[in-house]
Design a protein around this motif. Sequence first.
Motif, PDB file in Angstrom:
ATOM      1  N   ILE A 161      62.282  51.963  40.253  1.00  0.00           N
ATOM      2  CA  ILE A 161      60.780  52.506  40.042  1.00  0.00           C
ATOM      3  C   ILE A 161      59.998  52.584  41.323  1.00  0.00           C
ATOM      4  O   ILE A 161      59.350  53.515  41.459  1.00  0.00           O
ATOM      5  N   LEU A 192      64.666  47.576  38.837  1.00  0.00           N
ATOM      6  CA  LEU A 192      63.274  47.266  39.063  1.00  0.00           C
ATOM      7  C   LEU A 192      62.969  48.147  40.367  1.00  0.00           C
ATOM      8  O   LEU A 192      61.910  48.779  40.346  1.00  0.00           O
ATOM      9  N   ILE A 239      64.294  61.384  36.461  1.00  0.00           N
ATOM     10  CA  ILE A 239      64.241  59.737  36.739  1.00  0.00           C
ATOM     11  C   ILE A 239      65.650  59.073  36.115  1.00  0.00           C
ATOM     12  O   ILE A 239      66.235  58.183  36.687  1.00  0.00           O
ATOM     13  N   MET A 240      65.679  59.317  34.929  1.00  0.00           N
ATOM     14  CA  MET A 240      66.998  58.920  34.017  1.00  0.00           C
ATOM     15  C   MET A 240      68.247  59.433  34.285  1.00  0.00           C
ATOM     16  O   MET A 240      69.151  58.918  34.364  1.00  0.00           O
ATOM     17  N   PHE A 273      58.109  63.393  39.829  1.00  0.00           N
ATOM     18  CA  PHE A 273      59.513  63.834  38.989  1.00  0.00           C
ATOM     19  C   PHE A 273      59.421  63.665  37.385  1.00  0.00           C
ATOM     20  O   PHE A 273      58.359  63.127  36.814  1.00  0.00           O
ATOM     21  N   VAL A 305      61.226  55.446  43.168  1.00  0.00           N
ATOM     22  CA  VAL A 305      60.599  56.821  42.684  1.00  0.00           C
ATOM     23  C   VAL A 305      59.292  57.063  43.130  1.00  0.00           C
ATOM     24  O   VAL A 305      58.796  58.201  43.329  1.00  0.00           O
ATOM     25  N   SER A 339      60.530  62.608  33.799  1.00  0.00           N
ATOM     26  CA  SER A 339      61.262  61.397  32.890  1.00  0.00           C
ATOM     27  C   SER A 339      62.559  61.510  32.948  1.00  0.00           C
ATOM     28  O   SER A 339      63.389  61.016  33.294  1.00  0.00           O
TER      29      SER A 339
END
Lengths: 580, 80
Positions: free
Chosen positions: B43, B40, B62-63, B57, B46, B59
């Motif tokens: 996020i 959490l 981010i992952m 960024f 980010v 997706s």
Amino acid sequence: MHTFKELKKLARNESESSTAPLRVALVGDTATQLLATALRGTAVTRGMALDLFEAEYNQVERQLMDPTSELHTFGADYIVIFQSTHKLAERHALLPAAQQECVADERVTFIDTVCRDPQLEGRRIICMNYPEIDDAVFGSYAGQVPSSLTSQVRRLNYRLMELSRERDNLFVCDLAALQNKLGRDMMFAPNIYVSTEMVLSLDALPWVASRVMDVIGALCGRFKKCLILDLDNTVWGGVIGDDGLEGIQLGHGLGIGKAFTEFQMWVKKLRQRGIIVCVASKNTESVAKEPFERHPDMVLHLDDIAVFQANWETKVDNIRTIQSILNIGFDSMVFLDDNPFERNMVREHIADITVPELPADPGNYLEYLYGLNLFETAAYSSADTDRTRQYQVEAQRVKLQRSFTSEGDFLQSLGMTSTVEGFTRFNTPRVAQLSQRSNQFNLRTVRYTEADITELAANPAVIDLSFTLQDKFGDNGLIAVVVMRRIDAGTLFIDTWLMSCRVLKRGMEDFTLNTIVERARQAGVKRIVGEYLPTAKNMMVEQHYPHLGFTPVAGAATAQYELLVDGYEPHLCHIQAKQP
Amino acid sequence: MERKEIYKQLEEIFCDVLDLDEVSLTDATCADDIEEWDSLSHIQLVVSIEKAFGIKFTSQEIMKWKNVGEMVDSLQAKNV
């Protein structure tokens, strides 16, 4: 608006509150943990204690329909249902074309089923509506195609609105309106959605949480009742004392006058909705009133203003005077003034009043105020529109009272009458509304909906009483409610005693008690028991029962008082009973 | 921007978002090393980094990051 980061910090410091926490359940079809954090933080900013239950991810149906689910076991007072447009779009995409047309109705039927579920009786359902996603499959033609996503989302939002009129336990939280205000690109962050299943951006969370808490706040009696306006450069452009009637800026056409005219139209709509509009202005009274009486472009007139305070006292003093006439809490008042100095002074001296930081450009007033959603409400009745007149009359009474030396003479001169009735089909909406609105003169603060009131009226073990009050100045309407339950053969328990604060100090309490005792005697009851349950707002009635001659019940866990029917001498009062 | 400079800014952002008094980040630092760094608060990190550097960024970025070094690689690839 707080940032999400601030709300998260606040949420960590949830403190023990003196009032019972609101039990809220949150259930959604996307990831809602951060929304839950934002709700907790927002509750702290508003001094509301929250006991929040978060359902597991994507269990809307199971949690709501299964009577053994955690949500049912938790027993929330408020159930927040957050279904996303994304999941709706997904379902829509997977269906054959012929069934796409039913997507909206299917969701409405589901919400209706939840509202009618006997297992959830007494709970308030707060359903988020659906911010639109324009998928541009049909372009602007989408409206002509009933099965298009655009048509379905709009139909769904419209039908939810209709359903909320039919089901008195359903309240829509208008996320679609919020997206209109903030814009889709602010509400939604695609990279966050893809990596987390969250359909709200971090920046949108505080706004969404705020809208949810607005609805919950309104449902538990926290809402704004009164708008106090400064005049110069707030209601019109310029300074009436310097610029004169012809010099102030008002009216359509080019120029800033338009902004003030539209601002007045908004205030007028609030007034018509039942918000009490008052004026606090540093001006000579006659000068301040002149535009209201003579300027052709004024939308607001003197009869829209409940209390008009224009003089050379401070704004703080004038707002206190307004408060003493209206008898409502400062926390239900909003003060609008273009001058930052005046705003700060009012904030500093009157802790609970809301003072929005109006933008410097009057052209921005309305869009800024729209965004604050200051006037959320959980009920509306046509009687609300008479409220301004009632307070104007109250201001006249205050004037008259100053001319009497004895309070008894003054009360006698009012020629007051009261109609006492049980709860009927006609007065039920007003009784329910008073039960929702009354915070100060409310002994136990039990909130009843219209459905509850109907039930009470039909219950033979309950004595239900409503009171109106008229005098020579006018009709206050229905202003007091009593609910008594027979707890044993000889005892009546006062479950509810509440009264509108605008009829304080008229002897209405004595008249009400005389009526209560008379009814108790008719019912063959020997003893009446009352109870005071403290809240943050009802200190004014802490000594209510002792003042009326009740004696404390020894050994009771709460503040309970009793009165024996035999030997009760009716209290002196200046109110005559009138037949319904 | 030099990696060193990016690290300095990232450490400030981590302290601010995760409510830490101080933090020392290296290429190898990952979520397991910092208790407060969970899915959490990730996020929040980010979004705060995006705002601080004025970038977005993807997706996938981010992952896929496994550690802070890869985050910094992404930032450098955006010419911050």
